[in-house]
Each structure stands twice: as C-alpha cells, then as structure tokens.
Design a protein around this motif. Structure first.
Motif, PDB file in Angstrom:
ATOM      1  N   ASP B  48       0.822  -1.208   0.000  1.00  0.00           N
ATOM      2  CA  ASP B  48       0.000   0.000   0.000  1.00  0.00           C
ATOM      3  C   ASP B  48       0.860   1.263   0.000  1.00  0.00           C
ATOM      4  N   GLU B  49       1.975   1.218   0.748  1.00  0.00           N
ATOM      5  CA  GLU B  49       2.859   2.388   0.792  1.00  0.00           C
ATOM      6  C   GLU B  49       3.482   2.646  -0.578  1.00  0.00           C
ATOM      7  N   LEU B  50       3.832   1.557  -1.274  1.00  0.00           N
ATOM      8  CA  LEU B  50       4.421   1.722  -2.602  1.00  0.00           C
ATOM      9  C   LEU B  50       3.386   2.269  -3.591  1.00  0.00           C
ATOM     10  N   ILE B  51       2.157   1.780  -3.475  1.00  0.00           N
ATOM     11  CA  ILE B  51       1.097   2.284  -4.352  1.00  0.00           C
ATOM     12  C   ILE B  51       0.891   3.772  -4.099  1.00  0.00           C
ATOM     13  N   ASP B  67       4.680  -2.714 -11.837  1.00  0.00           N
ATOM     14  CA  ASP B  67       5.093  -4.053 -11.415  1.00  0.00           C
ATOM     15  C   ASP B  67       6.527  -4.041 -10.878  1.00  0.00           C
ATOM     16  N   MET B  68       7.394  -3.306 -11.560  1.00  0.00           N
ATOM     17  CA  MET B  68       8.783  -3.206 -11.091  1.00  0.00           C
ATOM     18  C   MET B  68       8.799  -2.651  -9.672  1.00  0.00           C
ATOM     19  N   LEU B  69       7.953  -1.647  -9.444  1.00  0.00           N
ATOM     20  CA  LEU B  69       7.882  -1.017  -8.126  1.00  0.00           C
ATOM     21  C   LEU B  69       7.376  -1.996  -7.070  1.00  0.00           C
ATOM     22  N   LEU B  70       6.227  -2.596  -7.332  1.00  0.00           N
ATOM     23  CA  LEU B  70       5.583  -3.424  -6.309  1.00  0.00           C
ATOM     24  C   LEU B  70       6.448  -4.623  -5.916  1.00  0.00           C
ATOM     25  N   THR B  71       7.177  -5.187  -6.873  1.00  0.00           N
ATOM     26  CA  THR B  71       7.973  -6.381  -6.572  1.00  0.00           C
ATOM     27  C   THR B  71       9.108  -6.094  -5.595  1.00  0.00           C
TER      28      THR B  71
END
Lengths: 423, 423
Positions: B48-51, B67-71
């Motif tokens: 959630d923080e990354l989103i 996707d790169m971010l969330l992973t």
C-alpha cells in the motif's frame, strides 16, 4: 545525436517532489536531442531503513541476502522515476542491474564490475525510450546471484555503463555544485573547480574528498569517460573530470587543485620493533592477512642505543579492532614491545599536478601549518600530493590555513596559476 | 523425506518480530525432515505504501513500471526471512519470481503463470537450503519483463511452485485458523471446516469467501495439489482443501459446506429491452468489449402488454462506471429505455456438494431468508451453489439466519451430515 549517462543520488530523489524534479531534468536532456540513460540510487534514507530492518532480524546478515534486501531500494526509485517521466509524455523503461547487464564478481556487499553487456539498454534507447538503470547493483557471473557494489556504487555503475555504451559524458548529479578546492562546510571561501584531471581527482578522492569515490574515477580514467559533477538542484555547470580540458572549459588552472581532509582514520603505532630486515614485512603481512586496508605508513629513524624502532600506519577506524587483534596474536612471532591506538587524528592533503615541478610547495605547506600552530605527526608524499596527520581537533584550522596560503580562497588575488592547455 | 511448500501472507511478516516467528516455524518444518520451499508476500502495509508513492508521482502509473515497483516489497520480506532463518543456524537462500522460474504472460498487474521452471529452487533445496521465493511476481516469457500476478497472487505462486516441484502439500499460512462455514466476523458461531473439496472451495471463493482466491484453488485442482489453510499464529490444524479427504481427516461432512457473502458488487438493470432474439447478446457483447467481468445475470419475464423486458446483472462496483458508459454509448444501437445502477446490494451464497441431491435445500434457504424478513431481488443457482441478491443492509441478518437454519452453528445439534468417504 549524443548519448548521455546521468546519475542521480539518493538526496536528489528523496521524495515524490524530488523524483518529479529529476524527471523534468531528464526529459530536458532528451529534448536537447540526446539519447539518455539514467542511473539512480535508492531514495533518501531507504537504504539505512533497510539496514535497520536487517539488524532487527539478524545481528550478522548474510552477504547474499543482504544484497537481495538492499537492491529493493533502487528498484523502488527507478520504477517511480520511469513513471514520472512517462507522466511527462516521454517513454521510459526501468532496468535492474541484472537486466542492464552489469556483471560482477561474487563478493557480496562490495562486488566489482567485471563486464557490462548493455544489450537491453541499447535496444531500449534505440527504440526511443529513456532507460532508467538501478545503481549500486549487479549480478554475479558465477551463480547469477544479486550483488551490490558497496558505498558509492551507483557512481561506478554510471561510469561503467557510459564506457560500455561509449557515451559522450557521464553526468553525476549530486547535492553540491561540483568539486571544490576544499570542503565548503569547512572553508567558506572554497572555490568550485571548473576542470580537474583524473589523476588529481584520484588523489583528492583518496585523501578524503567525498564527492566522487576513488573506484569510480579509476574506472572513468581507464576508459577515458569524461565525468561532469554537478548539482541536481541548479542548472549551473559543475566540475569536469577528464584527461584534458575540452574546448570551452577553463584551461587556466592552479598548481594546486585542492585541499582534502579525512577524519575517518585511526593511527596504530607498533612500538619497539627490532630494526632488522623482515620486521616491517612481518607486520604488514599480518595486517594484510586480516584483510585490513592501510593508508599511510611511516617508520621512524631507529634509536642507535636500543636497536629498536617504531612503525606507524593509518587505517579506517572501522578496521582498528581487527588490526589490533591480528597484531596482538602475532606479537611474539614478530617481536615488538607494544601497540598504541589513536583515533583522534585527521589527515590533511594538498593535491595538484603542478606541485611536482614546484619545489616550494612542500615548504609552503609546512609553513602554513606551522603558522597556524598545527603540529605534524606523520608525513607522506606522492608526486602530486602531500599528506600530513595532525590532531583531529586541529583539522579545521589546518585546512583553512593551507587553503588560504595557496591562494585558493575565492576572493584571493594570489591564486597560483599558470596558463596552458592542461598537463 | 517430503517436500512442503509454505506460503506466508503479509500480516504474518508485518514486522521483524513476525519474521522471526515465521522463521522459527519454517525451521521446525525442516527439522521434521522435510525439504521446505517458502513463498512470502510483502511485509504488512508495504504494498500500500508503494502504491501511495506511485500515485504521488503519476496519476496513472504505467503497468510495467508499477510491477517493477511493487515487486520490491517481496524482495525485502524474502531477504529478511532468509537472514532470520540463517540466524537460527539453518541455510536459506531467497529467490525472486524470475530466479525461481515463474514464467508469466505479459499482462502487467494481473499476469497469469504460464510455466514454472524451478531448476534453481530444486538445486537449492537439494543442497540442503530452505528456499525462500518472492510471491506475487514473475517474469514475462516475451520481453523478460517483471510482472505481478494481481491480488492474492502469492497463493497462486505457492500452488504453482508446489505443482512444479511435485510437493506433498501447499500450506497457506494466514491470520485466521482456516476456512469457516461463514465469515466469523459476521457469524460468531461459524465453524472451522476440517476438509472441503476443490469444487466447494471454488464456489465459496467465487461467492465472496476471502481466505483463498479462486485462481489459486483452480490451479490446485488442475494439478491436484492438496492445500492446507492454517494460522501462522497457532499450531492448530486448519482446513484441508483437496480432491478427497486424506486418511486422518474428518470424513464426515455436511451437505452444506458454508455460507459466503459479498458486498463488493453492484447491480445494473437494463430497463425496457425489446423481447426478441439477439438483444441479450448485444448487451453482453457491449459489456465484454468494455472488458468488464460480470457475475450473476437474470432476465425477467416479458410483460406481454409491452413486449419489453428487463435484464439485470451484477458486477464489481469498481467496474460500474465503465459498464454504464459502454451501455450508454450503445443505447440506440441496442434499443433499451434506461439504465438503473444500484450499489447497495449484497450477495449471499449457500455452497455444498450435498445440495444437488437434496431438493429441500433450495426451499430451506428461501424459507430462512423469508423468516428473517429478508427480501430476495435476484436468484442464481449452480449444481452446488445457490446465490441470492438482497439489500446490503440485510446481509448480516441473512447470513446468520441461513447459517443457523442449515445447522452450521458450532453449538447446534442439527448439523445436516452424512457419513462416507467424501465424494
């Protein structure tokens, strides 16, 4: 159309606003007709936060897993940066170190780059994208494990990519305006250097200047990649580091490039060493076997009456414990009296290619320190550098005195300069 | 020696303490003589923080970069978990989805696994390591880009790995004790189910049960991988999901597996549709072209006087806008009077393989709702499920009434059970 590699440090992308500011700057470079490859560090304090988490979980985090953990930091910043660029209407793709072809050895936490195979980056920029690459990380040739390059590794990533892609320049964006004649926090009148040779920059980096790390400059010199160190907060020209000044760069430059200082070292003195062949070798073999890196080494003149001498050397404070332990274990084998450990020292260095043909420089350096009342404990010289060790308490006084004595102060009329096209 | 795949969700590894607790549990499984592969989600609120960061940078983050971010989230948790295990004296290695051989299609943010090539995982566990694998992520077959599997993707990763490694069981650790006959937050007397068939579990998941997602159960059924859903906070046996109950599992089970409810849907009614062939097709082709997934569909009896009918369907609230827009654009082509949108609905479903041979179930279901004063707006049935749509305000009342009427309450003597060895 030129190819530019830009590197942005963690302070430049510390938050969403910073990322958006940097994205705009990158897009400007692209609009100017360049192909652009960007290397980015982890956001602000991310790396420290991850290290903190690791320490909560394990007192001695394993190298492989530690690298896996830390590389999450760049993954976040590079993805966000690519998003921000796309939001400005330009195409961008982010790549991990592994995807970008940064191949390293298998030494986790301080891997060395052994090859760069930037096929995916080349394809991406040839398709019109801005390529964003994670700094600080790679993949090991053996085992295909994720590695990190150690402190300042993102700068090295940038230079290595610039070399592999045959870039025109590697721009290192940071939170200062360039390389200065001394640390501006210590010397208010420090001047920004317009151009500096790889050699002088290497000496400055080795002497405590933090702007560029030694390994990065070494890599740039080997592949002859000009580095432009500049601020990500202003549009000002920064410092060019290269073999020779380019056409429109400041060609007039001082004998002295700058004054560096370093308070991160400690001094160990091995007292009462028999003055006979092989003693120094035994001491430094012991140190080397303990994998401790040393810096300056000085052996005092032997006292004729005793046949004993003292050997002093400096090393990073963080390695002091390890060195002391190793020497104590070998005390009887080597045969010395005692050890002295002193971490209240500072190293002050004067760097400049001009000094090797100017015999007065060394004298002027010592006079300046003497006039300022600073006592010298150790001396070490190379062709383009003089370093002394003093008390840590004297460091600010000493740096200011030397900076001023060599006419480096920004309002000084006495700068020691010579004309020419470089060295 | 057996091979066990364990999956831990974000709430189980929310902080350093949670990670250490999970590490201990994993080591216990290893000590029991198993080869252990662990799939882990991102820590607590990391995703959630990354989103949130992504939204600060760009209003519409691009799929590939998102996707790169969330992973990065799983990268952090898996590295920390491996460290924590090593700290307990056992060998562990973490692997990204890509390293673990999780190959997906190229649909970013909701990629589907198309192959798993777990060569590195096999090697790692055969060398005695515990392998930790990032859930929720993979690498696309074309383009070698990082992908994510969408909500609940870590469960699917675990089941897919279990299938590829021919594991004995896939253990899904979560913050509840297993699958219940109803949501325990709504029905205090809900009972934990000891064993449930893949088919019943699929219907429960499709009907709003959140414990396991539909896609994960589907995958497990296809490859016949038993799933054991259990709590990471207790040592209790949870719920087994499999083709048939194993030897020591509860073989006696109810006609009814459970009651599920779902308040995430909305209802659209297309009013005044000419009652002639091709009209329904035109409506649902319009919806499909807008890439909206629908759930229940009901067509009312045509009013003879007008020759017009109404067609209602349910869909996720989040897709309501898209569906309305698509239908409005096609209004004259399809030829209907108006649209009604209602997001104050709830769906209540009764699931159980026993019901298809028990004609009284449907009647009992409707009677229970009627007795509780709950009005039914839509009805839809399958061989092992009956679903109704009611007012959202009635949902708690309705679920409790049905749960009680079918003898599912934990202190009830009236449970409708039959003996046997399963189905």
């Amino acid at each position: 159309m030129g190819l530019v590699v830009q590197k942005y440090g963690g302070s430049s992308v510390a938050d969403a606003e910073g990322i958006k500011r940097v994205a705009k700057r990158i897009v400007d470079a692209k609009k100017n007709g360049n192909q652009v490859v960007v290397v980015v560090s982890a956001m602000g304090d991310t790396t420290d936060e991850l290290i903190d988490l690791a320490e909560q979980v394990s007192p001695m985090p394993a190298g492989r897993e530690f690298d896996m953990l830390l590389t999450a930091g760049e993954r976040i910043s590079m993805a966000l940066l690519a998003m921000a660029i796309k939001n400005l209407g330009h195409e961008a793709q982010s790549f991990t170190g592994s995807q970008a072809g940064v191949i390293t050895d298998s030494v986790h936490n301080k891997a060395r780059i052994i090859d760069v195979t930037p096929g995916r980056i080349r394809t991406s920029i040839d398709e019109g994208n801005i390529a964003i690459v994670a700094g600080f990380q790679g993949v090991s040739q053996e085992g295909k494990n994720i590695t990190t390059l150690g402190r300042g590794g993102s700068d090295t990533t940038a230079v290595a990519l610039a070399a592999a892609l045959d870039a025109e320049v590697c721009e290192i964006y940071t939170d200062v305006d360039g390389v200065f004649t001394a640390d501006p926090r210590v010397v208010k009148k420090a001047r920004k250097i317009d151009w500096i040779s790889f050699e002088d920059m290497l000496e400055l980096a080795a002497s405590g200047s933090k702007v560029l790390l030694h390994r990065c400059v070494e890599y740039a010199r080997r592949y002859n990649i000009p580095i432009h160190v500049r601020s990500s907060f202003s549009g000002l020209r920064g410092t060019w580091v290269s073999n020779e000044p380019l056409g429109d760069q400041q060609v007039e430059h001082a004998i002295i490039s700058g004054v560096a200082h370093d308070v991160s070292e400690a001094k160990i003195t091995v007292v009462g060493v028999p003055d006979k062949p092989g003693e120094a070798a035994a001491i430094f073999r012991t140190i080397a076997n303990a994998e401790v890196n040393i810096d300056m080494v000085v052996q005092n003149v032997s006292a004729a009456s005793t046949g004993l001498t003292d050997i002093s050397f400096t090393l990073p404070k963080s390695e002091g414990r390890k060195a002391i332990d190793a020497l104590e274990r070998s005390r009887s084998a080597i045969g010395f009296d005692s050890l002295r450990y002193d971490d209240q020292i500072a190293k002050i260095s004067l760097v400049g290619a001009g000094m090797k043909t100017n015999p007065g420089v060394t004298a002027g350096f010592f006079e300046a320190l003497s006039d300022a009342g600073v006592n010298i404990e150790l001396i070490s010289t190379s062709e383009i550098r003089i370093s002394v060790v003093t008390r840590a308490d004297d460091v600010i006084e000493a740096v200011r005195a030397v900076h001023s004595a060599f006419g480096l102060d920004s309002d000084s009329d006495e700068a020691v300069v010579y004309g020419g096209t470089g060295r």
